[in-house]
Design a protein around this motif. Sequence first.
Motif, PDB file in Angstrom:
ATOM      1  N   UNK A 389      -3.531-133.645 -77.647  1.00 47.31           N
ATOM      2  CA  UNK A 389      -2.611-134.259 -78.599  1.00 47.31           C
ATOM      3  C   UNK A 389      -2.478-133.617 -79.964  1.00 47.31           C
ATOM      4  N   UNK A 390      -2.824-132.322 -80.101  1.00 52.27           N
ATOM      5  CA  UNK A 390      -2.664-131.646 -81.388  1.00 52.27           C
ATOM      6  C   UNK A 390      -1.219-131.772 -81.864  1.00 52.27           C
ATOM      7  N   UNK A 391      -0.991-132.105 -83.133  1.00 53.32           N
ATOM      8  CA  UNK A 391       0.395-132.249 -83.617  1.00 53.32           C
ATOM      9  C   UNK A 391       1.232-130.980 -83.421  1.00 53.32           C
ATOM     10  N   UNK A 392       0.603-129.800 -83.556  1.00 51.81           N
ATOM     11  CA  UNK A 392       1.327-128.541 -83.369  1.00 51.81           C
ATOM     12  C   UNK A 392       0.617-127.677 -82.340  1.00 51.81           C
ATOM     13  N   UNK A 393       1.422-126.932 -81.542  1.00 50.80           N
ATOM     14  CA  UNK A 393       0.861-125.893 -80.673  1.00 50.80           C
ATOM     15  C   UNK A 393       1.544-124.587 -81.052  1.00 50.80           C
ATOM     16  N   UNK A 394       0.730-123.573 -81.320  1.00 49.02           N
ATOM     17  CA  UNK A 394       1.300-122.250 -81.594  1.00 49.02           C
ATOM     18  C   UNK A 394       0.998-121.393 -80.371  1.00 49.02           C
ATOM     19  N   UNK A 395       2.060-121.044 -79.662  1.00 47.24           N
ATOM     20  CA  UNK A 395       1.902-120.379 -78.372  1.00 47.24           C
ATOM     21  C   UNK A 395       2.165-118.885 -78.552  1.00 47.24           C
ATOM     22  N   UNK A 396       1.142-118.090 -78.233  1.00 48.02           N
ATOM     23  CA  UNK A 396       1.235-116.655 -78.487  1.00 48.02           C
ATOM     24  C   UNK A 396       1.109-115.902 -77.169  1.00 48.02           C
ATOM     25  N   UNK A 397       2.177-115.164 -76.799  1.00 46.61           N
ATOM     26  CA  UNK A 397       2.164-114.392 -75.554  1.00 46.61           C
ATOM     27  C   UNK A 397       2.502-112.945 -75.850  1.00 46.61           C
ATOM     28  N   UNK A 398       2.285-112.059 -74.862  1.00 45.63           N
ATOM     29  CA  UNK A 398       2.472-110.626 -75.107  1.00 45.63           C
ATOM     30  C   UNK A 398       3.910-110.257 -75.445  1.00 45.63           C
ATOM     31  N   UNK A 399       4.899-110.946 -74.869  1.00 43.74           N
ATOM     32  CA  UNK A 399       6.292-110.566 -75.135  1.00 43.74           C
ATOM     33  C   UNK A 399       6.650-110.782 -76.607  1.00 43.74           C
ATOM     34  N   UNK A 400       6.352-111.986 -77.109  1.00 44.32           N
ATOM     35  CA  UNK A 400       6.614-112.279 -78.522  1.00 44.32           C
ATOM     36  C   UNK A 400       5.759-111.412 -79.446  1.00 44.32           C
ATOM     37  N   UNK A 401       4.511-111.214 -79.022  1.00 45.65           N
ATOM     38  CA  UNK A 401       3.572-110.476 -79.878  1.00 45.65           C
ATOM     39  C   UNK A 401       4.120-109.093 -80.225  1.00 45.65           C
ATOM     40  N   UNK A 402       4.842-108.487 -79.284  1.00 46.47           N
ATOM     41  CA  UNK A 402       5.392-107.146 -79.511  1.00 46.47           C
ATOM     42  C   UNK A 402       6.328-107.129 -80.718  1.00 46.47           C
ATOM     43  N   UNK A 403       7.020-108.250 -80.967  1.00 42.84           N
ATOM     44  CA  UNK A 403       7.956-108.293 -82.101  1.00 42.84           C
ATOM     45  C   UNK A 403       7.482-109.266 -83.195  1.00 42.84           C
ATOM     46  N   UNK A 404       6.238-109.690 -83.104  1.00 45.01           N
ATOM     47  CA  UNK A 404       5.684-110.575 -84.139  1.00 45.01           C
ATOM     48  C   UNK A 404       6.201-112.010 -84.065  1.00 45.01           C
ATOM     49  N   UNK A 405       6.660-112.421 -82.863  1.00 44.86           N
ATOM     50  CA  UNK A 405       7.186-113.793 -82.720  1.00 44.86           C
ATOM     51  C   UNK A 405       6.191-114.687 -81.974  1.00 44.86           C
ATOM     52  N   UNK A 406       6.161-115.961 -82.351  1.00 45.69           N
ATOM     53  CA  UNK A 406       5.365-116.943 -81.595  1.00 45.69           C
ATOM     54  C   UNK A 406       6.260-118.144 -81.299  1.00 45.69           C
ATOM     55  N   UNK A 407       5.770-119.000 -80.397  1.00 45.57           N
ATOM     56  CA  UNK A 407       6.521-120.229 -80.139  1.00 45.57           C
ATOM     57  C   UNK A 407       5.760-121.385 -80.771  1.00 45.57           C
TER      58      UNK A 407
END
Length: 430
Positions: A389-407
Motif C-alpha cells: 500500500x505505498x502511496x507511490x511506486x516508482x517503477x524503473x525498467x531498462x527501457x526507460x532507464x536508457x533515456x532517464x525515464x521512470x514510471x
Amino acid sequence: MRLSQSLIPTLKETPAEAQIASHRLMLRAGLVRQMASGIYAWLPTGLRVLTKIANIVREEQNLSGAQELLMPTIQSADLWRESGRYDAYGKEMLRITDRHDRELLYGPTNEEMLTVIMRDAVKSYRDLPQMLYQIQWKFRDEVRPRFGVLRGREFLMKDAYSFDLDYEGAFLSYKKMMAAYLRTFQRIGVVAIPMRADTGQIGGDLSHEFHILAPTGESGVFYDAALESNDGRGTPDLDAFYAAHTTKYAATDEKHDLESWSKVPDERKREGRGIEVGQIFYFGQKYSQAMNFSVIGKDGSKIFPEMGSYGIGVSRLVGAIVEARHDEAGIIWPDAIAPFKAAILNLRQGDSATGAICDSLHDKLGPDCLYDDREERAGAKFAEADLMGHPWQIIVGPRGAATGQVELKRRATGERAELSVEDALAKVLG
Ligand code: 5CA
C-alpha cells in the motif's frame, strides 16, 4: 531501505484465522503477528505505521496544551480499591500476584493512578487546570478478542486526563480535546465522526465516541450526512467549532433516540456501522471524591477537582484505517502514516543503468522509501507493492532507464505517468 535486507514476511495465501479484510491484510503485508490470543508483535513495517500515528497524536496533544508523562503498565490493586473499581471491573482485569503475594494488575486504564499522582503533587487552586497524557500499552482480558488489532487484549492507547476547578473549566477541557481529536484524525487522513455515547466502566454523564465508518464496525451508528464533510482543522472559535460537530444528530445504537432522529431530514439520514477509535468522557468529581483528592480554593475552601478522560486506540487505528482504505489488491495507506512514502521497483535486477537510477532514487528519498531490489519477477514486485500500500511506486525498467525515464504510480487512484527521474522525485517529495 532495501527490501532484500528487511524483515517483511508477506504472505501470498489468505490466513484462515482472519475474518475481516484489515486483519487479513495486516497479516499478509507482514505488519503484525499474533503471539497469543489478542496479543500481537509489531513487525518493523507495522511499527513504522504505529509510530507515525502515535507521533501525530502526540503533536496534537502537545498543541492542545496537554503534557506527556509515562505511567507503568503494572498497577497496585490497592490503588483500585480506593476508587472502588477493583471488584467492579470484573474479569476484564488481568490480575497478577507477585512473589510477596502482593496483588497487582496490568492496567486497563489510568484514572486512579493519575489521580493519586496529582493528589500528592497538587495542593492549591493555583496549580489547576492541568491536562496530562501518556501513550502506553493497556491490557483488557476481552472475552472474545477478534479482528486482529481491532479488538486485542494488549493494545496501545493514548490516554489523557483533565483536572479543573469547576464545571466550566472541565467543559472547556472537553471541548479542547474534541478539537484536538478532530485535527488528529484529519492529519492522519481519515474521517472519524463524534457520536453521543454511553460512559460504561469509566462513568460520568457526558461522552462522545469517535467512529470511522466501515461495514465491519462493531457498533451500529446513526448520523446526519452533513457530518461526513466535517472539517477537522478547526477555527479560532472553540465554541462554534464544538457546536458544529456536536449539534447535528450522531449516536451509537446504545444512545440512539428515535425522537431526535425523526427530526433529521430523510435524505440526510445515514445508518451504518462504525469502528470506535476514540472516546472522551467528562465525569466530574467521581474519582477526586472517591480518592479524596482536593485542593485549597482561593477562599480557603476545599475543592474536589472536576475531571475528564480522553482515549485514542492507537493500535486499533491501524486496523481501522486498513479497514476503511483497501481494495482487492491490498492496503491504500494515507500519505501521512504510510510505513514508506514510496517504493522503488527495480524491474531488471543486475542491469547497470536500471540499478544506477534506483540507487540514486534510494539515496535521495532516504529511509522513508523501500527499495525492492530482490531477484523477483516484475509481476511479483507489483503485487507486493500494491499489497503493502505505498502511496507511490516508482517503477524503473531498462527501457526507460536508457533515456532517464521512470514510471510513477499513485496507489490510491491507479494513475500512472512516464516522467524524468527528477520530475518523479519532485512529485513524491512534493
Ligand atoms: N480511560 C478512558 C479514556 S482514556 C478509556 O479507557 N476509554 S476507552 O475504554 O473508551 O478506551 C479508549 C480507546 O481504546 C477506545 O476508544 C478504543 O479505540 C481503544 N480500545 C479499547 N479497548 C480496546 C481493545 N480491546 N483493543 C484495541 N483497542 C481498544
